[in-house]
Design a protein around this motif. Structure first.
Motif, PDB file in Angstrom:
ATOM      1  N   CYS A  56      -6.336   1.298  -1.560  1.00 27.30           N
ATOM      2  CA  CYS A  56      -5.598   0.526  -0.549  1.00 27.30           C
ATOM      3  C   CYS A  56      -6.424   0.377   0.720  1.00 27.30           C
ATOM      4  O   CYS A  56      -6.395  -0.675   1.362  1.00 27.30           O
ATOM      5  N   ARG A  57      -7.170   1.397   1.074  1.00 24.79           N
ATOM      6  CA  ARG A  57      -8.006   1.328   2.279  1.00 24.79           C
ATOM      7  C   ARG A  57      -9.102   0.277   2.117  1.00 24.79           C
ATOM      8  O   ARG A  57      -9.364  -0.508   3.026  1.00 24.79           O
TER       9      ARG A  57
ATOM     10  N   ASP B  33       3.982  -0.928   3.763  1.00 28.62           N
ATOM     11  CA  ASP B  33       4.066   0.411   3.192  1.00 28.62           C
ATOM     12  C   ASP B  33       5.112   0.374   2.081  1.00 28.62           C
ATOM     13  O   ASP B  33       6.312   0.229   2.344  1.00 28.62           O
TER      14      ASP B  33
ATOM     15  N   CYS C 200      -3.360   6.210  -1.114  1.00 29.72           N
ATOM     16  CA  CYS C 200      -4.031   5.303  -2.048  1.00 29.72           C
ATOM     17  C   CYS C 200      -5.414   4.950  -1.506  1.00 29.72           C
ATOM     18  O   CYS C 200      -5.533   4.194  -0.547  1.00 29.72           O
ATOM     19  N   ARG C 201      -6.460   5.505  -2.105  1.00 26.66           N
ATOM     20  CA  ARG C 201      -7.829   5.220  -1.645  1.00 26.66           C
ATOM     21  C   ARG C 201      -8.189   3.733  -1.831  1.00 26.66           C
ATOM     22  O   ARG C 201      -8.763   3.133  -0.928  1.00 26.66           O
TER      23      ARG C 201
ATOM     24  N   GLU D  43       0.155  -5.962   5.870  1.00 29.71           N
ATOM     25  CA  GLU D  43       0.177  -4.781   5.014  1.00 29.71           C
ATOM     26  C   GLU D  43       1.558  -4.156   5.078  1.00 29.71           C
ATOM     27  O   GLU D  43       2.113  -3.962   6.158  1.00 29.71           O
TER      28      GLU D  43
ATOM     29  N   SER E  70       0.834  -1.199   0.000  1.00 30.30           N
ATOM     30  CA  SER E  70       0.000   0.000   0.000  1.00 30.30           C
ATOM     31  C   SER E  70       0.867   1.247   0.000  1.00 30.30           C
ATOM     32  O   SER E  70       2.065   1.187   0.254  1.00 30.30           O
TER      33      SER E  70
ATOM     34  N   ARG F 221      -7.532  -3.153   2.267  1.00 27.81           N
ATOM     35  CA  ARG F 221      -7.228  -3.514   3.662  1.00 27.81           C
ATOM     36  C   ARG F 221      -8.459  -4.122   4.328  1.00 27.81           C
ATOM     37  O   ARG F 221      -8.367  -5.138   5.012  1.00 27.81           O
ATOM     38  N   ARG F 222      -9.612  -3.508   4.119  1.00 26.95           N
ATOM     39  CA  ARG F 222     -10.846  -4.022   4.733  1.00 26.95           C
ATOM     40  C   ARG F 222     -11.203  -5.412   4.200  1.00 26.95           C
ATOM     41  O   ARG F 222     -11.554  -6.305   4.964  1.00 26.95           O
TER      42      ARG F 222
ATOM     43  N   GLU G  50      -7.905  -3.081  -6.566  1.00 29.46           N
ATOM     44  CA  GLU G  50      -8.790  -3.423  -5.464  1.00 29.46           C
ATOM     45  C   GLU G  50      -9.465  -4.771  -5.722  1.00 29.46           C
ATOM     46  O   GLU G  50     -10.156  -4.942  -6.715  1.00 29.46           O
TER      47      GLU G  50
END
Length: 113
Positions: free
Chosen positions: A38-39, A61, A35-36, A59, A31, A42-43, A96
Motif C-alpha cells: 500500500c505504501r 483506510d 500493508c507494505r 486514499e 489501503s 501510494r507513491r 501494487e
C-alpha cells in the motif's frame, strides 16, 4: 497487479469518498495500516496524479470504511479504482500497480469523458 474493466460499474461521489473527485479522473486507493504494498502504491498513484492535470488521488483506510469496502466488494489491499470525471468506476486492480498501467488506465478514464 490484476486489472479488470468494470461492467455496470458503480458511481462514487465526493460524499461516498470523503474527498473531492478530480476534474478529469480520480485514483481511489483502498489501503490498510500494515500493508507494505500500500505504501508503494501510494507513491505511484500520487506521482501519476501529480503528473496529469485534473487527476486526484484519494486514499481510503479499508478498516475504517468497512461499509464502502463491502459495497464495492474490495477483497484485498491495495485495491485501486480508477474513476472517470463522473465518478464511474472504469478500471479496478488489486495489488501494487506499475506506473505505466496506471497511466494507461487513466487514458481509458479520460477517454470516456
Amino acid at each position: 497487479m490484476r486489472q479488470q474493466e468494470e461492467a455496470g460499474a458503480p458511481r462514487l461521489d465526493a460524499a461516498a469518498l470523503g474527498a473531492e473527485l478530480g476534474e478529469r479522473a480520480t485514483l481511489v486507493q483502498f489501503s490498510s495500516a500494515f500493508c507494505r504494498p500500500c505504501r508503494a502504491t501510494r507513491r505511484v498513484l500520487a506521482d501519476v496524479a501529480g503528473m496529469v492535470e485534473g487527476v486526484a488521488h484519494v486514499e481510503i483506510d479499508a478498516e475504517a470504511r468497512l461499509g464502502l469496502v463491502r459495497s464495492l466488494d474490495i477483497a484485498a489491499t491495495p485495491t485501486v479504482l480508477v474513476l472517470d470525471a463522473d465518478g464511474r468506476v472504469v478500471r479496478r486492480a488489486e495489488g501494487e500497480p506499475r506506473k505505466a498501467h496506471v497511466i494507461a488506465a487513466l487514458g481509458a478514464a479520460v477517454g470516456n469523458a
